[in-house]
Write an enzyme that holds these catalytic residues in place. Sequence first.
Site, mmCIF file in Angstrom:
data_model
loop_
_atom_site.group_PDB
_atom_site.id
_atom_site.type_symbol
_atom_site.label_atom_id
_atom_site.label_comp_id
_atom_site.label_asym_id
_atom_site.label_seq_id
_atom_site.Cartn_x
_atom_site.Cartn_y
_atom_site.Cartn_z
ATOM 1 N N LYS A 94 0.871 -1.237 0.088
ATOM 2 C CA LYS A 94 0.078 -0.046 -0.025
ATOM 3 C C LYS A 94 0.988 1.309 -0.047
ATOM 4 O O LYS A 94 1.985 1.087 0.512
ATOM 5 C CB LYS A 94 -0.978 -0.113 1.281
ATOM 6 C CG LYS A 94 -2.066 0.825 1.390
ATOM 7 C CD LYS A 94 -3.172 0.126 0.695
ATOM 8 C CE LYS A 94 -4.349 1.054 0.568
ATOM 9 N NZ LYS A 94 -5.772 0.172 0.300
ATOM 10 N N GLY A 194 -25.233 2.760 1.557
ATOM 11 C CA GLY A 194 -24.193 3.362 0.615
ATOM 12 C C GLY A 194 -24.521 2.541 -0.895
ATOM 13 O O GLY A 194 -24.167 1.439 -1.042
ATOM 14 N N VAL A 195 -25.110 3.364 -1.809
ATOM 15 C CA VAL A 195 -25.503 2.951 -3.056
ATOM 16 C C VAL A 195 -24.586 3.807 -4.182
ATOM 17 O O VAL A 195 -25.106 4.173 -5.065
ATOM 18 C CB VAL A 195 -26.944 2.697 -3.298
ATOM 19 C CG1 VAL A 195 -27.476 1.743 -2.651
ATOM 20 C CG2 VAL A 195 -27.637 3.948 -2.706
ATOM 21 N N GLY A 196 -23.147 3.583 -3.932
ATOM 22 C CA GLY A 196 -22.414 4.388 -4.871
ATOM 23 C C GLY A 196 -22.007 3.160 -5.875
ATOM 24 O O GLY A 196 -22.975 2.508 -6.334
ATOM 25 N N VAL A 198 -20.312 0.536 -5.880
ATOM 26 C CA VAL A 198 -20.471 -1.055 -5.608
ATOM 27 C C VAL A 198 -21.912 -1.473 -5.325
ATOM 28 O O VAL A 198 -22.625 -2.141 -5.690
ATOM 29 C CB VAL A 198 -19.478 -1.684 -4.410
ATOM 30 C CG1 VAL A 198 -19.892 -2.994 -4.130
ATOM 31 C CG2 VAL A 198 -18.033 -1.233 -4.798
HETATM 32 P P1 NAD Z 1 -18.626 5.137 -3.691
HETATM 33 O O1 NAD Z 1 -17.843 6.521 -2.941
HETATM 34 O O2 NAD Z 1 -18.768 4.914 -5.054
HETATM 35 O O3 NAD Z 1 -19.762 4.591 -2.754
HETATM 36 C C1 NAD Z 1 -19.906 4.970 -1.419
HETATM 37 C C2 NAD Z 1 -21.349 5.702 -1.229
HETATM 38 O O4 NAD Z 1 -21.756 5.494 0.188
HETATM 39 C C3 NAD Z 1 -21.891 6.803 -1.668
HETATM 40 O O5 NAD Z 1 -22.963 6.660 -2.566
HETATM 41 C C4 NAD Z 1 -21.867 7.740 -0.428
HETATM 42 O O6 NAD Z 1 -22.796 8.737 -0.702
HETATM 43 C C5 NAD Z 1 -22.280 6.713 0.224
HETATM 44 N N1 NAD Z 1 -22.150 7.213 1.720
HETATM 45 C C6 NAD Z 1 -21.113 7.829 2.451
HETATM 46 N N2 NAD Z 1 -21.601 8.022 3.762
HETATM 47 C C7 NAD Z 1 -22.675 7.366 4.017
HETATM 48 C C8 NAD Z 1 -23.437 7.045 5.111
HETATM 49 N N3 NAD Z 1 -22.964 7.684 6.450
HETATM 50 N N4 NAD Z 1 -24.640 6.654 5.135
HETATM 51 C C9 NAD Z 1 -25.031 6.114 3.964
HETATM 52 N N5 NAD Z 1 -24.331 6.170 2.651
HETATM 53 C C10 NAD Z 1 -23.033 6.611 2.635
HETATM 54 O O7 NAD Z 1 -17.682 3.979 -3.225
HETATM 55 P P2 NAD Z 1 -17.315 2.346 -3.682
HETATM 56 O O8 NAD Z 1 -16.550 2.287 -4.662
HETATM 57 O O9 NAD Z 1 -18.918 2.035 -4.046
HETATM 58 O O10 NAD Z 1 -16.949 1.559 -2.434
HETATM 59 C C11 NAD Z 1 -17.910 1.533 -1.371
HETATM 60 C C12 NAD Z 1 -17.132 0.661 -0.163
HETATM 61 O O11 NAD Z 1 -16.456 -0.369 -0.589
HETATM 62 C C13 NAD Z 1 -15.893 1.669 0.071
HETATM 63 O O12 NAD Z 1 -15.728 1.363 1.669
HETATM 64 C C14 NAD Z 1 -14.773 0.842 -0.593
HETATM 65 O O13 NAD Z 1 -13.502 1.125 0.244
HETATM 66 C C15 NAD Z 1 -14.971 -0.309 -0.499
HETATM 67 N N6 NAD Z 1 -14.271 -1.195 -1.696
HETATM 68 C C16 NAD Z 1 -14.871 -0.687 -2.890
HETATM 69 C C17 NAD Z 1 -14.213 -1.507 -4.005
HETATM 70 C C18 NAD Z 1 -14.448 -1.181 -5.475
HETATM 71 O O14 NAD Z 1 -14.068 -1.908 -6.222
HETATM 72 N N7 NAD Z 1 -15.086 0.209 -5.761
HETATM 73 C C19 NAD Z 1 -13.403 -2.743 -3.826
HETATM 74 C C20 NAD Z 1 -13.187 -2.947 -2.311
HETATM 75 C C21 NAD Z 1 -13.892 -2.030 -1.354
#
Ligand code: NAD
Length: 372
Positions: A94, A194-196, A198
Amino acid sequence: MPVFDSRSFMDHENVSFFSDAKTGLKAIIAVHSTALGPATGGTRFWDYAAIHKSAPSDVAQTRGEQDAVYDVLRLSRGMSYKNAMAGLRLGGGKSVIIGNPKKLATDEFMQAFGRAVNTLGGAYYAAEDVGTSVPMLEAAATATPYVCGLDSGEHGTGDPSPHTALGVFTGIQASVRHKLGQNDLTGIKVAVQGVGHVGHALVNHLREAGAQVLIADIVDAHIEAVLADGPATVVAPDAIHAADCDVYAPCALGGTLNPKSLPEIQAKIIAGAANNQLETEGVEDEALRKRGILYAPDYVINAGGITAIETEVYKEPKNEAATRTKVLRIGDTLTRIFEASDKEGRPTGVIANEMAERIISAAKEAKLKAAE
Ligand code: NAD
């Protein structure tokens, strides 16, 4: 802060500090293990001193730098475990860049970071993480070939989120099978926090499989985007962890499993994408076990994205079908962890760590033997 004796430092092969006076770069790269292959993990860009801003500036800087060292060590060991449990030809590493990305991250700055990565000669591959973006890594990649998760280039694998979502989906299926004895997700209630990137893709998989979905997000546009694809019950962000459901899937931030949230959880299963869900390893997972709640270790269930990146590190052609097969193995890996946890009466998080350590030690020994 004791470094060599801390659990985070445990067995690191190399930790390097870099600075570049011209751009203001301050970075640390930690290579935990290359036993299984090149150490691969994200680059976190974070203003570590900001949290200590009430202290005098030199104290804030010192404390921030200590936090950065702790963060990079903890996260690189985590990447070793994640890559090992996913069965990848990747070790764990990392990097952290200290400072505010909004103020610092010019192309020239990222090129300086690329030169730092390059000095390790391929022992470490950098990818996107909190505070960095694909365009920032593209800038770093002009100074080194040891960057992955790019959109461009012959081997670029692009957005890892759909693969992460598929891995979490298959992990939820395995968890439901193990805990509830149900072979499909029909009627299973899943609360997605969290519906970003993933979370949204996960909701689509869950709906298709016949699950009932509850969602929460702090950004209205993200909720609307999910509802545009199909039905879901919207829950307040501060109530989603306590929703009446079968599965709680944290897909937002880390640390959601803590002494305050734990007693409020009603789900029988916790299985989501967020990194570092447990506030303290071996504490919250043990508390969940005692309450009969099945916890799918975060770094095992969320390894779909890094699985997709493996071909890019090895400069192999992208192969969607082979990647999908590897991602779907996550369910079987979790089942092995759950079975061992039941048999031994110990938390799933601890079992997963021990399995990962055994895989890494065996690879290390094999490497040493081969070199003899
Ligand atoms: P992202 O930023 O696209 O989505 C995160 C979502 O969570 C956003 O929509 C945000 O508005 C929402 N959010 C933030 N705080 C919140 C709260 N208090 N309550 C409800 N919703 C809230 O991130 P992502 O890429 O979808 O990743 C999500 C999680 O998975 C992160 O913790 C990331 O580290 C982990 N992760 C992601 C990947 C990947 O491939 N993207 C891989 C491994 C782990």
